[in-house]
Motif scaffolding. Structure first.
Motif, PDB file in Angstrom:
ATOM      1  N   ASP A 140       0.864  -1.190   0.000  1.00  0.00           N
ATOM      2  CA  ASP A 140       0.000   0.000   0.000  1.00  0.00           C
ATOM      3  C   ASP A 140       0.895   1.233   0.000  1.00  0.00           C
ATOM      4  O   ASP A 140       1.503   1.578   1.026  1.00  0.00           O
ATOM      5  N   GLU A 141       1.015   1.852  -1.157  1.00  0.00           N
ATOM      6  CA  GLU A 141       1.963   2.956  -1.363  1.00  0.00           C
ATOM      7  C   GLU A 141       1.327   4.018  -2.256  1.00  0.00           C
ATOM      8  O   GLU A 141       0.348   3.738  -2.948  1.00  0.00           O
ATOM      9  N   PRO A 142       1.929   5.216  -2.278  1.00  0.00           N
ATOM     10  CA  PRO A 142       1.423   6.236  -3.205  1.00  0.00           C
ATOM     11  C   PRO A 142       1.514   5.738  -4.645  1.00  0.00           C
ATOM     12  O   PRO A 142       2.469   5.042  -5.005  1.00  0.00           O
ATOM     13  N   LEU A 143       0.535   6.096  -5.466  1.00  0.00           N
ATOM     14  CA  LEU A 143       0.512   5.682  -6.877  1.00  0.00           C
ATOM     15  C   LEU A 143       1.459   6.566  -7.684  1.00  0.00           C
ATOM     16  O   LEU A 143       1.027   7.544  -8.294  1.00  0.00           O
ATOM     17  N   ASP A 144       2.736   6.226  -7.661  1.00  0.00           N
ATOM     18  CA  ASP A 144       3.755   7.020  -8.327  1.00  0.00           C
ATOM     19  C   ASP A 144       4.147   6.326  -9.645  1.00  0.00           C
ATOM     20  O   ASP A 144       3.845   6.806 -10.730  1.00  0.00           O
ATOM     21  N   MET A 145       4.843   5.191  -9.533  1.00  0.00           N
ATOM     22  CA  MET A 145       5.233   4.336 -10.673  1.00  0.00           C
ATOM     23  C   MET A 145       6.257   4.957 -11.618  1.00  0.00           C
ATOM     24  O   MET A 145       6.459   4.432 -12.717  1.00  0.00           O
ATOM     25  N   ARG A 146       6.900   6.052 -11.210  1.00  0.00           N
ATOM     26  CA  ARG A 146       7.920   6.613 -12.108  1.00  0.00           C
ATOM     27  C   ARG A 146       9.235   5.865 -11.915  1.00  0.00           C
ATOM     28  O   ARG A 146       9.703   5.725 -10.787  1.00  0.00           O
ATOM     29  N   ILE A 147       9.846   5.414 -13.004  1.00  0.00           N
ATOM     30  CA  ILE A 147      11.191   4.829 -12.930  1.00  0.00           C
ATOM     31  C   ILE A 147      12.166   5.934 -12.547  1.00  0.00           C
ATOM     32  O   ILE A 147      13.023   5.754 -11.683  1.00  0.00           O
ATOM     33  N   ASP A 148      12.037   7.090 -13.169  1.00  0.00           N
ATOM     34  CA  ASP A 148      12.886   8.243 -12.837  1.00  0.00           C
ATOM     35  C   ASP A 148      12.019   9.265 -12.093  1.00  0.00           C
ATOM     36  O   ASP A 148      11.175   9.935 -12.703  1.00  0.00           O
ATOM     37  N   PRO A 149      12.229   9.400 -10.777  1.00  0.00           N
ATOM     38  CA  PRO A 149      11.355  10.294  -9.995  1.00  0.00           C
ATOM     39  C   PRO A 149      11.469  11.772 -10.366  1.00  0.00           C
ATOM     40  O   PRO A 149      10.678  12.579  -9.862  1.00  0.00           O
ATOM     41  N   SER A 150      12.409  12.124 -11.279  1.00  0.00           N
ATOM     42  CA  SER A 150      12.467  13.532 -11.687  1.00  0.00           C
ATOM     43  C   SER A 150      11.580  13.804 -12.905  1.00  0.00           C
ATOM     44  O   SER A 150      11.464  14.930 -13.371  1.00  0.00           O
ATOM     45  N   GLU A 151      10.978  12.733 -13.460  1.00  0.00           N
ATOM     46  CA  GLU A 151      10.121  12.911 -14.650  1.00  0.00           C
ATOM     47  C   GLU A 151       8.649  13.057 -14.232  1.00  0.00           C
ATOM     48  O   GLU A 151       8.269  12.724 -13.124  1.00  0.00           O
TER      49      GLU A 151
END
Ligand code: SAM
Length: 321
Positions: A140-151
Protein backbone atom coordinates in the motif's frame (compact mmCIF):
# COMPACT_ATOMS: atom_id res chain seq x y z
CA UNK A 1 33.01 5.52 -12.19
CA UNK A 2 30.54 7.99 -13.74
CA UNK A 3 29.90 9.63 -17.09
CA UNK A 4 30.48 13.34 -17.73
CA UNK A 5 26.77 13.98 -17.57
CA UNK A 6 26.41 12.28 -14.16
CA UNK A 7 29.37 14.07 -12.64
CA UNK A 8 27.52 17.31 -13.47
CA UNK A 9 24.89 16.57 -10.86
CA UNK A 10 22.49 13.69 -11.29
CA UNK A 11 24.48 11.67 -8.73
CA UNK A 12 22.98 13.72 -5.90
CA UNK A 13 19.92 11.48 -5.57
CA UNK A 14 22.19 8.46 -5.73
CA UNK A 15 23.97 9.53 -2.57
CA UNK A 16 20.81 9.09 -0.47
CA UNK A 17 20.86 6.18 2.00
CA UNK A 18 20.04 2.89 0.24
CA UNK A 19 16.87 2.40 2.37
CA UNK A 20 14.53 -0.62 2.37
CA UNK A 21 15.78 -3.77 0.69
CA UNK A 22 13.84 -6.22 -1.46
CA UNK A 23 14.46 -9.90 -1.83
CA UNK A 24 17.56 -10.10 -4.05
CA UNK A 25 16.84 -9.35 -7.72
CA UNK A 26 17.78 -12.51 -9.63
CA UNK A 27 18.98 -11.59 -13.11
CA UNK A 28 16.92 -13.44 -15.71
CA UNK A 29 18.58 -15.75 -18.31
CA UNK A 30 21.96 -14.78 -16.85
CA UNK A 31 23.81 -17.87 -18.14
CA UNK A 32 22.41 -17.39 -21.65
CA UNK A 33 23.22 -13.65 -21.60
CA UNK A 34 26.79 -14.27 -20.40
CA UNK A 35 27.38 -17.00 -22.96
CA UNK A 36 25.79 -15.33 -25.99
CA UNK A 37 26.63 -11.68 -25.32
CA UNK A 38 30.06 -11.86 -23.64
CA UNK A 39 32.58 -10.11 -25.91
CA UNK A 40 35.21 -12.38 -27.36
CA UNK A 41 37.75 -9.55 -27.09
CA UNK A 42 38.01 -6.32 -25.08
CA UNK A 43 35.99 -3.19 -25.80
CA UNK A 44 32.81 -1.82 -24.31
CA UNK A 45 29.73 -3.65 -23.06
CA UNK A 46 26.75 -1.31 -22.69
CA UNK A 47 24.09 -2.36 -20.17
CA UNK A 48 21.31 0.12 -20.84
CA UNK A 49 19.20 -1.19 -17.92
CA UNK A 50 21.93 -1.86 -15.36
CA UNK A 51 19.36 -2.01 -12.51
CA UNK A 52 20.80 -3.96 -9.59
CA UNK A 53 23.93 -4.81 -11.60
CA UNK A 54 23.25 -8.58 -11.85
CA UNK A 55 23.82 -9.05 -15.59
CA UNK A 56 26.61 -6.46 -15.51
CA UNK A 57 28.44 -8.38 -12.79
CA UNK A 58 28.18 -11.68 -14.69
CA UNK A 59 29.40 -10.08 -17.93
CA UNK A 60 32.31 -8.35 -16.18
CA UNK A 61 33.37 -11.60 -14.49
CA UNK A 62 33.33 -13.51 -17.76
CA UNK A 63 35.15 -11.03 -19.98
CA UNK A 64 38.16 -9.73 -18.10
CA UNK A 65 39.36 -7.56 -21.00
CA UNK A 66 36.10 -5.65 -21.50
CA UNK A 67 34.71 -2.54 -19.77
CA UNK A 68 31.08 -1.85 -18.91
CA UNK A 69 29.03 1.30 -19.42
CA UNK A 70 25.81 1.03 -17.38
CA UNK A 71 22.73 3.24 -17.64
CA UNK A 72 19.59 3.33 -15.50
CA UNK A 73 16.74 5.80 -15.24
CA UNK A 74 16.34 5.15 -11.52
CA UNK A 75 19.00 6.82 -9.35
CA UNK A 76 18.22 4.51 -6.40
CA UNK A 77 18.84 1.40 -8.53
CA UNK A 78 22.00 2.95 -9.93
CA UNK A 79 23.30 3.46 -6.38
CA UNK A 80 22.82 -0.27 -5.75
CA UNK A 81 24.61 -1.18 -8.99
CA UNK A 82 27.44 1.21 -8.05
CA UNK A 83 27.94 -0.55 -4.70
CA UNK A 84 27.74 -4.04 -6.24
CA UNK A 85 30.16 -3.28 -9.09
CA UNK A 86 32.70 -1.21 -7.10
CA UNK A 87 35.17 -4.13 -7.04
CA UNK A 88 35.64 -3.79 -10.81
CA UNK A 89 37.05 -0.26 -10.32
CA UNK A 90 37.71 1.71 -13.51
CA UNK A 91 36.31 -1.06 -15.73
CA UNK A 92 32.83 0.28 -14.87
CA UNK A 93 31.26 3.63 -15.77
CA UNK A 94 27.69 4.31 -14.67
CA UNK A 95 25.27 6.96 -15.85
CA UNK A 96 21.80 8.14 -14.85
CA UNK A 97 19.50 8.63 -17.83
CA UNK A 98 16.79 7.27 -20.10
CA UNK A 99 17.92 4.70 -22.66
CA UNK A 100 15.88 6.53 -25.28
CA UNK A 101 18.98 8.82 -25.39
CA UNK A 102 21.37 5.87 -25.67
CA UNK A 103 23.79 7.30 -28.22
CA UNK A 104 24.05 10.68 -26.46
CA UNK A 105 24.54 9.10 -23.02
CA UNK A 106 27.17 6.69 -24.33
CA UNK A 107 28.91 9.50 -26.21
CA UNK A 108 29.12 11.55 -23.01
CA UNK A 109 31.27 8.77 -21.54
CA UNK A 110 33.35 8.43 -24.70
CA UNK A 111 31.66 5.17 -25.71
CA UNK A 112 31.13 5.35 -29.47
CA UNK A 113 31.29 1.64 -30.29
CA UNK A 114 30.21 -1.43 -28.28
CA UNK A 115 30.84 -5.17 -28.50
CA UNK A 116 27.67 -5.83 -26.51
CA UNK A 117 24.48 -3.89 -25.81
CA UNK A 118 21.95 -5.33 -23.37
CA UNK A 119 18.43 -4.17 -22.50
CA UNK A 120 16.62 -6.12 -19.75
CA UNK A 121 13.26 -4.39 -19.80
CA UNK A 122 10.73 -3.44 -17.15
CA UNK A 123 11.43 -3.03 -13.43
CA UNK A 124 13.43 -5.02 -10.87
CA UNK A 125 12.39 -6.84 -7.69
CA UNK A 126 13.82 -3.92 -5.73
CA UNK A 127 11.56 -1.44 -7.55
CA UNK A 128 8.51 -3.68 -7.15
CA UNK A 129 9.02 -4.55 -3.50
CA UNK A 130 11.03 -1.82 -1.81
CA UNK A 131 11.17 1.41 -3.81
CA UNK A 132 8.00 2.75 -2.16
CA UNK A 133 6.79 4.01 -5.56
CA UNK A 134 3.65 1.93 -5.95
CA UNK A 135 4.75 -0.46 -8.72
CA UNK A 136 3.10 -3.42 -6.99
CA UNK A 137 -0.52 -4.21 -6.15
CA UNK A 138 0.79 -6.16 -3.16
CA UNK A 139 1.85 -3.13 -1.09
CA UNK A 140 0.00 0.00 0.00
CA UNK A 141 1.96 2.96 -1.36
CA UNK A 142 1.42 6.24 -3.21
CA UNK A 143 0.51 5.68 -6.88
CA UNK A 144 3.76 7.02 -8.33
CA UNK A 145 5.23 4.34 -10.67
CA UNK A 146 7.92 6.61 -12.11
CA UNK A 147 11.19 4.83 -12.93
CA UNK A 148 12.89 8.24 -12.84
CA UNK A 149 11.35 10.29 -10.00
CA UNK A 150 12.47 13.53 -11.69
CA UNK A 151 10.12 12.91 -14.65
CA UNK A 152 6.36 13.60 -14.93
CA UNK A 153 3.58 12.40 -14.68
CA UNK A 154 2.93 10.07 -11.74
CA UNK A 155 0.37 7.29 -12.02
CA UNK A 156 -2.00 9.24 -9.73
CA UNK A 157 -1.79 12.25 -12.09
CA UNK A 158 -2.56 10.07 -15.13
CA UNK A 159 -5.55 8.52 -13.35
CA UNK A 160 -6.81 12.00 -12.53
CA UNK A 161 -6.54 13.57 -15.99
CA UNK A 162 -7.04 10.87 -18.66
CA UNK A 163 -10.46 10.51 -20.26
CA UNK A 164 -12.40 7.26 -19.86
CA UNK A 165 -11.60 6.34 -23.49
CA UNK A 166 -7.87 7.01 -23.03
CA UNK A 167 -7.80 4.95 -19.84
CA UNK A 168 -9.55 2.05 -21.59
CA UNK A 169 -7.10 2.23 -24.51
CA UNK A 170 -4.07 2.16 -22.19
CA UNK A 171 -5.45 -0.77 -20.18
CA UNK A 172 -6.23 -2.70 -23.35
CA UNK A 173 -3.10 -1.88 -25.38
CA UNK A 174 -0.45 -2.01 -22.65
CA UNK A 175 -2.05 -4.53 -20.29
CA UNK A 176 -4.15 -6.60 -22.72
CA UNK A 177 -6.81 -6.27 -20.02
CA UNK A 178 -10.05 -7.90 -21.27
CA UNK A 179 -12.13 -5.76 -18.86
CA UNK A 180 -10.43 -2.50 -19.88
CA UNK A 181 -13.71 -0.61 -20.49
CA UNK A 182 -15.30 -1.66 -17.20
CA UNK A 183 -12.18 -0.74 -15.21
CA UNK A 184 -11.83 2.63 -17.00
CA UNK A 185 -15.50 3.40 -16.23
CA UNK A 186 -15.00 2.44 -12.57
CA UNK A 187 -11.89 4.67 -12.28
CA UNK A 188 -13.77 7.66 -13.70
CA UNK A 189 -16.75 7.12 -11.41
CA UNK A 190 -14.52 6.67 -8.34
CA UNK A 191 -12.43 9.79 -9.06
CA UNK A 192 -15.59 11.91 -9.30
CA UNK A 193 -15.98 11.22 -5.56
CA UNK A 194 -12.30 11.28 -4.45
CA UNK A 195 -8.94 11.09 -6.22
CA UNK A 196 -7.12 7.74 -6.46
CA UNK A 197 -3.88 8.23 -4.56
CA UNK A 198 -2.75 4.81 -3.35
CA UNK A 199 -2.16 1.36 -4.78
CA UNK A 200 -4.77 -0.28 -2.55
CA UNK A 201 -7.40 2.30 -3.58
CA UNK A 202 -6.76 1.29 -7.21
CA UNK A 203 -6.81 -2.43 -6.35
CA UNK A 204 -10.22 -1.95 -4.69
CA UNK A 205 -11.60 -0.22 -7.81
CA UNK A 206 -10.35 -3.03 -10.10
CA UNK A 207 -11.74 -5.73 -7.79
CA UNK A 208 -15.13 -4.04 -7.72
CA UNK A 209 -15.18 -3.51 -11.51
CA UNK A 210 -14.38 -7.08 -12.60
CA UNK A 211 -17.01 -9.72 -11.77
CA UNK A 212 -15.61 -12.26 -9.28
CA UNK A 213 -16.19 -15.17 -11.69
CA UNK A 214 -13.96 -13.46 -14.30
CA UNK A 215 -10.93 -13.00 -12.00
CA UNK A 216 -7.88 -14.77 -13.48
CA UNK A 217 -6.80 -18.00 -11.74
CA UNK A 218 -3.05 -17.70 -12.31
CA UNK A 219 -2.55 -14.03 -11.43
CA UNK A 220 -3.95 -11.15 -9.38
CA UNK A 221 -6.95 -9.38 -10.89
CA UNK A 222 -5.04 -6.05 -10.85
CA UNK A 223 -1.83 -7.37 -12.51
CA UNK A 224 -2.70 -6.12 -16.00
CA UNK A 225 -3.94 -2.73 -14.77
CA UNK A 226 -0.69 -2.12 -12.87
CA UNK A 227 1.44 -3.21 -15.84
CA UNK A 228 -0.50 -0.97 -18.23
CA UNK A 229 -0.29 2.08 -15.97
CA UNK A 230 3.46 1.63 -15.41
CA UNK A 231 4.07 1.40 -19.17
CA UNK A 232 2.01 4.56 -19.74
CA UNK A 233 3.67 6.54 -16.91
CA UNK A 234 7.16 5.76 -18.22
CA UNK A 235 6.27 5.84 -21.94
CA UNK A 236 8.04 2.49 -22.08
CA UNK A 237 7.18 1.23 -25.56
CA UNK A 238 8.11 4.48 -27.29
CA UNK A 239 11.39 4.68 -25.35
CA UNK A 240 12.16 1.11 -26.45
CA UNK A 241 11.33 1.84 -30.11
CA UNK A 242 13.62 4.89 -29.99
CA UNK A 243 16.46 3.01 -28.24
CA UNK A 244 16.72 -0.09 -30.44
CA UNK A 245 18.01 1.54 -33.67
CA UNK A 246 20.49 3.55 -31.57
CA UNK A 247 21.68 0.35 -29.88
CA UNK A 248 22.18 -1.28 -33.27
CA UNK A 249 24.12 1.78 -34.47
CA UNK A 250 26.47 1.50 -31.49
CA UNK A 251 27.49 -2.08 -32.31
CA UNK A 252 31.02 -2.76 -33.54
CA UNK A 253 31.32 -5.27 -36.40
CA UNK A 254 30.66 -8.69 -34.83
CA UNK A 255 28.98 -7.00 -31.82
CA UNK A 256 25.64 -8.24 -30.41
CA UNK A 257 22.52 -6.55 -29.11
CA UNK A 258 20.40 -8.59 -26.67
CA UNK A 259 16.95 -7.58 -25.45
CA UNK A 260 15.00 -9.38 -22.72
CA UNK A 261 11.27 -8.61 -22.86
CA UNK A 262 8.55 -9.67 -20.42
CA UNK A 263 5.27 -9.15 -22.25
CA UNK A 264 3.96 -9.34 -25.77
CA UNK A 265 3.83 -5.54 -26.28
CA UNK A 266 7.57 -5.24 -25.67
CA UNK A 267 8.43 -8.39 -27.62
CA UNK A 268 6.43 -7.14 -30.63
CA UNK A 269 8.50 -3.93 -30.76
CA UNK A 270 11.77 -5.90 -30.49
CA UNK A 271 10.75 -8.48 -33.09
CA UNK A 272 9.56 -5.87 -35.61
CA UNK A 273 12.64 -3.67 -35.19
CA UNK A 274 15.06 -6.60 -35.39
CA UNK A 275 13.36 -7.97 -38.51
CA UNK A 276 13.57 -4.54 -40.16
CA UNK A 277 17.25 -4.13 -39.21
CA UNK A 278 18.14 -7.66 -40.32
CA UNK A 279 17.93 -6.54 -43.94
CA UNK A 280 20.96 -4.24 -43.44
CA UNK A 281 24.40 -5.05 -42.01
CA UNK A 282 22.71 -6.98 -39.19
CA UNK A 283 21.43 -10.53 -38.76
CA UNK A 284 19.25 -12.33 -36.23
CA UNK A 285 21.52 -14.60 -34.20
CA UNK A 286 18.68 -17.09 -33.61
CA UNK A 287 15.38 -17.53 -35.48
CA UNK A 288 13.33 -17.73 -32.25
CA UNK A 289 13.77 -16.08 -28.85
CA UNK A 290 15.66 -17.78 -26.01
CA UNK A 291 13.32 -18.78 -23.13
CA UNK A 292 14.22 -19.66 -19.54
CA UNK A 293 14.58 -23.31 -18.56
CA UNK A 294 12.01 -25.00 -16.33
CA UNK A 295 14.58 -24.96 -13.49
CA UNK A 296 15.05 -21.21 -13.82
CA UNK A 297 11.29 -20.55 -13.76
CA UNK A 298 10.96 -22.73 -10.68
CA UNK A 299 13.72 -20.82 -8.89
CA UNK A 300 12.56 -17.41 -10.16
CA UNK A 301 8.89 -17.20 -11.25
CA UNK A 302 9.52 -13.65 -12.56
CA UNK A 303 11.51 -15.30 -15.38
CA UNK A 304 8.37 -17.11 -16.63
CA UNK A 305 7.56 -14.75 -19.47
CA UNK A 306 11.12 -13.65 -20.35
CA UNK A 307 12.18 -13.76 -24.01
CA UNK A 308 15.72 -12.94 -25.17
CA UNK A 309 16.23 -11.86 -28.78
CA UNK A 310 19.70 -11.16 -30.20
CA UNK A 311 20.77 -9.13 -33.21
CA UNK A 312 24.34 -9.28 -34.51
CA UNK A 313 26.20 -6.74 -36.57
CA UNK A 314 27.71 -8.80 -39.34
CA UNK A 315 31.48 -8.66 -39.60
CA UNK A 316 32.73 -7.50 -43.01
CA UNK A 317 34.39 -10.37 -44.86
CA UNK A 318 37.71 -9.49 -46.47
CA UNK A 319 37.32 -11.19 -49.88
CA UNK A 320 40.91 -10.33 -50.84
CA UNK A 321 42.37 -12.26 -47.89
C1 SAM B 1 14.61 -5.70 -15.04
S1 SAM B 1 15.50 -4.38 -14.40
C2 SAM B 1 17.18 -4.73 -14.87
C3 SAM B 1 17.90 -5.61 -13.91
C4 SAM B 1 19.36 -5.82 -14.24
N1 SAM B 1 19.53 -6.41 -15.56
C5 SAM B 1 20.02 -6.67 -13.18
O1 SAM B 1 20.53 -7.75 -13.50
O2 SAM B 1 20.06 -6.25 -12.03
C6 SAM B 1 15.15 -3.08 -15.54
C7 SAM B 1 15.85 -1.79 -15.20
O3 SAM B 1 15.69 -0.92 -16.32
C8 SAM B 1 15.48 0.39 -15.85
N2 SAM B 1 14.75 1.09 -16.92
C9 SAM B 1 13.53 0.80 -17.43
N3 SAM B 1 13.23 1.64 -18.44
C10 SAM B 1 14.29 2.47 -18.59
C11 SAM B 1 14.60 3.53 -19.49
N4 SAM B 1 13.74 3.93 -20.45
N5 SAM B 1 15.80 4.13 -19.37
C12 SAM B 1 16.69 3.74 -18.42
N6 SAM B 1 16.45 2.75 -17.55
C13 SAM B 1 15.27 2.10 -17.63
C14 SAM B 1 14.69 0.22 -14.57
O4 SAM B 1 14.87 1.31 -13.72
C15 SAM B 1 15.30 -1.08 -13.99
O5 SAM B 1 16.32 -0.79 -13.08
Amino acid sequence: MSCRRCSRGSRASESEPLGREATAHLPVLVEEVSFLLRPRRGGWMVDATVGMGGHAEALLERSAAARLFGIDGDPASLARARARLSRFGSRVVLCHGNFRHLVALSGSAGVTEAETVLLDLGVSSYQLEASGRGFSFQTDEPLDMRIDPSEEPTAAELLKRLSEAELARILFEYGEEPHARRIARAIVSRRARAPLNTTQELVAVVKAAVPRRAWPRQSHVATRTFQALRIAVNDELRALAEALPQAARLLAPGGRLGVISFHSGEDRVVKRTFNALATGPYALLLPTPVKPSRDEVQANPRARSARLRILERVEAIDVAA
